[in-house]
Scaffold this active site. Structure first.
Site, PDB file in Angstrom:
ATOM      1  N   TRP A 358     -17.775  12.023  -4.118  1.00 58.31           N
ATOM      2  CA  TRP A 358     -17.256  13.241  -3.487  1.00 58.31           C
ATOM      3  C   TRP A 358     -18.400  14.140  -3.045  1.00 58.31           C
ATOM      4  O   TRP A 358     -18.204  15.079  -2.278  1.00 58.31           O
ATOM      5  CB  TRP A 358     -16.254  13.964  -4.383  1.00 58.31           C
ATOM      6  N   ASP A 359     -19.601  13.825  -3.499  1.00 55.71           N
ATOM      7  CA  ASP A 359     -20.801  14.528  -3.038  1.00 55.71           C
ATOM      8  C   ASP A 359     -20.840  14.622  -1.518  1.00 55.71           C
ATOM      9  O   ASP A 359     -21.264  15.630  -0.950  1.00 55.71           O
ATOM     10  CB  ASP A 359     -22.061  13.761  -3.461  1.00 55.71           C
ATOM     11  N   GLU A 489     -17.876  17.426 -15.936  1.00 58.70           N
ATOM     12  CA  GLU A 489     -17.565  16.160 -16.636  1.00 58.70           C
ATOM     13  C   GLU A 489     -17.806  16.245 -18.138  1.00 58.70           C
ATOM     14  O   GLU A 489     -17.639  15.250 -18.839  1.00 58.70           O
ATOM     15  CB  GLU A 489     -18.374  15.014 -16.017  1.00 58.70           C
ATOM     16  N   LYS A 601     -21.201  21.303 -17.423  1.00 59.32           N
ATOM     17  CA  LYS A 601     -22.244  20.481 -16.806  1.00 59.32           C
ATOM     18  C   LYS A 601     -22.566  20.977 -15.406  1.00 59.32           C
ATOM     19  O   LYS A 601     -23.712  21.032 -14.998  1.00 59.32           O
ATOM     20  CB  LYS A 601     -21.750  19.035 -16.751  1.00 59.32           C
ATOM     21  N   GLN A 602     -21.551  21.279 -14.646  1.00 61.97           N
ATOM     22  CA  GLN A 602     -21.758  21.759 -13.283  1.00 61.97           C
ATOM     23  C   GLN A 602     -20.586  22.643 -12.905  1.00 61.97           C
ATOM     24  O   GLN A 602     -19.518  22.559 -13.505  1.00 61.97           O
ATOM     25  CB  GLN A 602     -21.873  20.595 -12.305  1.00 61.97           C
TER      26      GLN A 602
END
Lengths: 761, 761
Positions: A358-359, A489, A601-602
């Protein structure tokens, strides 16, 4: 402590001094690519030290048999992997009877690498004394041609410094390669043909299973002091998967002997007869000649930079960082071929099977839209359109029906390439980003035609998935989405991830609106699509029930949306209060500990605020940023860029700058201690976003481009260009003024200190 | 449709007719074992059809290198596996120049297998016509001696029926075996020595890594019409890992030729010199002689049955089921050796690495307590005591400290043998069952001594784990336990699983109480333990804060505890309303779909109600049973027994009987379509519980044994015995009356139709 051996330079990546310890890191950082192929910066000559050999051809992959400890229904049986391709760069060198091997020389001095990003070539030079006492000066330049994108060129020069030398060049091509990450240590290539004539050699190999055919070729020319010696090989050594030529030369002290090797691949993706194609491409390259090939390369890169360069004055590390990112993105993907995509490691390593995450939609498309013709972004969208059937198949395997589509987490050809249940089956928000990219493409380029032509079918498949995936909670009398993994994640199998629920709702309502719009404005497309997907008004109304009644976890106490149900049950210790010895937690903590911690995480909720910034007020953004940023560990390469943009919006400029450096020099400074494995290509587009959308404050509002620049203290000035609806907009900012110029017929709004100004051509 | 080829019989498992399709299933069902070793019912003679070869030695394992798709911190690097042991049963047979192979005969008639559970032997007979026309009658009896538990015996008789025959017996021992479930297709045994003399042969092999040494041995005697021919091998064939003797005989038509083969293993767990031990054990067996070995076996099994038999009149399938379960449990574990435990497949297959699950404590200990001397259950508890250090190490690896212990999910030697994060790291309730077993042992046997001697240290390690694992939710102002998998493995990484929170609270408060009790009643043990574990009153008070303030998810609407936070958000479609084509869901649905469904693999909240029945009223049990049973799919072998017991308590006798049949004939009727892989040994103890605790209504209350029998319609009568605090209690029930007799000085309360009656010796 991060690494810092790369010399700061505005236009080049430079390493000085030979250190065996950093060979693998430099092999990643000095990688070259031209969109069609690429390779790690492996030495041409034999090297017996630690090295990670890698050459890659875009679009060529291998479905390795899945390896898991415990099988779960729905896992893909095969797992497409980036394929290590045959080696065409190899040139073994014998000097006065001794093999040149930097691991075994008496001394190596003045070792230097340069990756010249402005001109698109890689240069290596060194002075070595061999065990036999011969001292040599070596200069090697290598590049992969942008114009002839099946061709790479090596110019390998040797000067014996202290005595005359018998020098034997042994250029070879070798298909006996393997993948470091092969699951079962199998070979991926089977050899079909090995042949040669004169100075040319060809090895044709076919991948097992996928049956891609690649002819790896080489052609060699030997020059003495720049004059072609017209040598042919004195000997040719062939094996079942390899050909090596021997060119014996006797070089007087101080004279310069050169081998020019042309090599590369012709593949069955592009040619019926790859051998013939290889012969033709060698002819084209020879007709050009080495000097013209170099000149073409410089011009081709100049064209790329003309549109995509970002200049930063007064901060060479920041400057080097952003150019490295832009350069790598262009090495990886140039947008010529809608069968290709942007692998997270590009052509710099094998890690992460598959090429497409999906980046691409969440991070890369904005970069390609703004720095290239809109066709390039459209090709990236078309890639997903072409894989819609496979996405529907994938959803069917997981129990969905009626044309619901779930795009894979990781893919090469549309099939899922990942097998952790919490990711493969549950990180379904990826479907949202694919829809968002369609919206974003239209918003930025103004080109609606993609939607009736292709995009609407994709949107419908995605909307159907969300409609079926949401379930009605009789307890809440709202729709919930259970058992997901969000962008963060470090949470698995959670209920009602805010980001997922939000983008699901948005997908449903956006698709609903587009169906209505296409129905009224593109009736013939509408008819074609409706017949194909067989959708009814009743189904649409059933979607509406879901998007009108989606549940979002919310804390009244904190006045924020919660990342997921139950988030406030966690022990909310901030990252700043965590012992440094515990970081990075993904290397120090067991998975359960990570999962029950609050650490992010992000960007997750904040990713939602990034995509849908205009749905929320600045105060809302600030509340959410202030709540979530202290729990964010940024252990994904995709995290700091979003926080950098939001910090800039909130005028937290020091924070924005810190995040910027972290994202832009992630690989150069090796923040994550893993650059040996390859560079983080897709996150490099995030760097671009943080500089253009963060510091540049670029947004599209009401079909117009807006800028609200905020320049970090550390910079004297910076500038960039954007291709907005075919108008080129150039922004130059320093601490005193902002200059915006427009080529084309778009008006641009610039806001400085809250004051708005309209700029036209 | 389940399988039904096993003939109903009160005392034997019988198969009639040769069906190649059911060979693997029968190899599981006719397995034999004696606690020290065991084997699948593989044919002695060569068989080229589908077969799953397996011989196993208790306590001998191999740490296979872990295989995962995606590594997570904390996974064990090695994974101990049940090890396929060298083959000692093999006897190849050549008849008139042709190999006997049931897959290749012209015809096989009157094929019959019998596993005589009363006497502990396995018999196979058939009539075969070979391709060469020789017709033979074959009778084979095999057993593993209970008394000499390193010895197995085979009596293999052949009668040539239609002509004379040259018959060559080729008995062999073979260490060239492998595991079907090996991760990397490696060999697990290395051969140390191969030797033989006279009729005896020995292969000594050592496991790689673990270095267990096993001498596999055989001794052969050839008899004609029952008379020892005193033959020695006419030829001996040796390979690096195998020895085969050849005995050539000429047998007249109608005469009976027999080979008696003694074989087995002597292992370094028990002997310094395994070769010498093997020679000795052969001597002992020969001194006994075949007939006495048979007689001893019958007597040894009679002793086991004397204490553990359950009779059921009028329902032969139910009778056969319960005896099969009791027989298999005794074949697997006899409680002589505290280094051993009860593997979920016993000696019947390889599936599930490791030998010890929470099954032992939750399901098996009650059976062993009631049917054997209390030392046997105590040995099972001691097994965990001996592995306490490893459990502390395991918890340390996951970030716990101060002597917190997390017992592994699956183990051989105390180290974790599983590697799915949601199980390995999160199915932590197992720790609770280990503590509960200590309580249960004391409750049932009245023997408190185990707690000050050993149990308290285990309890403290477990309590410390729970204390650290619970976290304080400032939102709820209570302690929560985040990120767990409960007994229902169809939910992963959930928050506040009721069962886990409940048993955690119980462990803490029970341990707290035991510390106080040991402090006052066993001061010297207390001193020793406190010095060792270094516990303070402050730490105990900190435990108390947790157990006094544990949070439990509760639904006011339904007036029940919720299985976990958010359970009511699910789409609550009952199992009965699920399309049959979707079952079993673990074979039909992808993992995410299972996870977000409400379906329960095995008793979870109800498991808590089973353990802590006396903490809840019958009305509460009924509400919870009525709520959860309709969502329970019983796709674990451990599920129906608990529901059977609770259905009986709630007087839902039809349901109780249905669940009983499902648990007791799970393997015989192959409900789960996987009996080929081995039998479900540990769940067999659940069958025993459902008949004794469910239909028998056995409970311990106020240190007294109570019975409240409820006999299913389908039975005329049933009876069983229980060893309660060294008093033998015999219960005989029919529809008219219940007879309870007691040997020993315990009073027993029997409740019939609500009326209580006290029975004494």
């Amino acid at each position: 402590m991060n690494q810092d051996y790369i010399k700061p330079d505005n236009w080049s990546i430079i390493e000085e001094g030979f250190h065996a310890d950093s060979v693998k890191s430099s092999e990643s950082l000095f990688s070259i690519g031209n969109g069609a192929m690429g390779q790690r910066a492996n030495f041409e000559e034999n090297y017996t030290g630690e090295t990670f050999q890698g050459s890659y051809i875009a679009g060529i992959y291998y479905p390795d048999k899945t390896k898991v400890g415990w099988w779960k229904n729905g896992y893909p049986e095969y797992f497409a992997k980036v394929l290590n391709a045959p080696n065409w760069i190899g040139i073994n060198i014998e000097i006065n009877g001794e093999d040149l091997d930097l691991a075994k020389c008496k001394s190596v001095k003045n070792f230097r690498r340069e990756l010249n990003m402005k001109e698109g070539w890689y240069h290596r030079s060194f002075e070595a004394i061999l065990q036999n006492g011969t001292k040599i000066l070596v200069n090697i330049r290598r590049f992969l041609s942008l114009n002839l994108d099946e061709v790479g060129v090596i110019n390998y020069e040797i000067i014996p410094v202290n005595q005359k030398a018998q020098i034997i060049f042994k250029p070879y091509i070798d298909a006996g390669v393997h993948n470091e990450d092969a699951n079962w240590e199998e070979k991926f290539w089977e050899i079909q043909d090995v042949n040669y004539s004169d100075n040319k050699a060809f090895v044709t190999a076919r991948t097992f299973k996928t049956h891609f055919i690649a002819t790896t070729f080489m052609q060699n020319t030997i020059l003495l002091n720049g004059n072609n010696l017209n040598l042919i090989p004195s000997k040719t050594e062939t094996a079942s998967d390899k050909i090596q030529f021997l060119y014996e030369t006797n070089v007087a002290q101080g004279e310069k002997i050169t081998i020019q090797k042309i090599g590369g691949y012709t593949v069955s993706l592009n040619h019926k007869n790859t051998q013939v194609a290889a012969e033709n491409v060698i002819e084209s390259a020879l007709a050009k000649g080495y000097d013209n090939l170099v000149q073409d390369q410089i011009e081709a890169w100049a064209k790329i930079w003309e549109m995509s360069d970002i200049t930063i004055d007064g901060d060479v590390k920041a400057q080097q960082g952003i150019r490295f990112n832009i350069f790598q993105l262009n090495q990886t993907y140039l947008g010529k071929d809608s069968r290709l995509n942007i692998g997270p490691k590009g052509f710099t390593g094998e890690k992460y099977g598959g090429s497409t995450y999906w980046d691409t939609e969440a991070y890369c498309i904005p970069f390609y839209m703004a720095t290239k013709d809109q066709q390039v972004a459209r090709n990236l969208l078309t890639y997903r359109y072409n894989q819609l059937d496979k996405a529907i198949e994938n959803a069917t395997k997981l129990g969905f029906s009626n044309g619901a589509a779930l795009y894979p987490m990781v893919t090469m050809n549309g099939e899922e390439c990942h097998n952790e249940w919490e990711i493969t089956f549950e990180e379904i928000h990826r479907n949202g980003a694919i829809a968002f990219a369609i919206f974003n493409y239209h918003r930025f380029t103004g080109d609606y035609s993609y939607i009736p032509e292709k995009g609407l079918e994709v949107l419908i498949g995605i909307a159907r998935f969300w409609h079926q995936r949401a379930t009605f909670s009789t307890k809440r009398e709202q729709y919930v989405i259970l058992g997901v993994t969000g962008p963060n994640e470090y949470e698995n199998n959670v209920n009602n991830n805010f980001y997922t629920n939000y983008i699901a709702k948005w997908c449903l309502s956006y698709t609903y609106d587009q169906i209505k719009k296409v129905a009224s404005e593109y009736p013939s497309d509408y008819k074609r699509i409706i017949e194909k997907v067989n959708i009814t008004e009743a189904e649409l109304q059933s979607w509406k029930k879901v998007f009108d009644n989606m549940y979002f976890p919310y804390s009244k106490e904190h006045n924020i949306y919660l990342q997921q149900d139950g988030f406030l049950d966690k022990e909310l210790v901030k990252v700043a209060d965590l012992d440094k010895s515990q970081r990075p937690i993904n290397q120090k903590w067991s998975w359960d500990r990570i999962l029950r911690s609050p650490y992010i995480k992000q960007a997750d909720v904040l990713q939602g605020f990034y995509f849908f910034e205009d749905h929320f007020s600045k105060e809302e953004l600030e509340r959410h940023f202030n709540f979530y940023e202290p729990f964010t560990v940024h252990e994904s390469s995709l995290s700091p860029c979003v926080h950098s943009i939001q910090a800039a919006v909130l005028d937290k400029m020091d924070m924005a700058y810190t995040f910027y450096l972290r994202t832009s020099r992630l690989d150069l400074d090796d923040y994550n201690k893993e650059v040996e494995e390859g560079c983080h290509i897709t996150s490099m587009a995030g760097t671009w976003m943080s500089i253009v959308e963060g510091f540049g404050g670029m947004r599209v509002k009401n079909n117009q481009l807006h800028f609200e620049p905020r320049i970090p203290e550390q910079w004297k000035a910076y500038s960039f260009k954007v291709n907005f609806r075919n108008a080129i907009v150039k922004i130059e900012v320093n601490h005193k003024e902002t200059n915006v110029s427009v080529e084309g017929n778009q008006a641009v709004e610039v806001i400085i200190n809250g004051e708005s100004q309209l700029v036209k051509n």
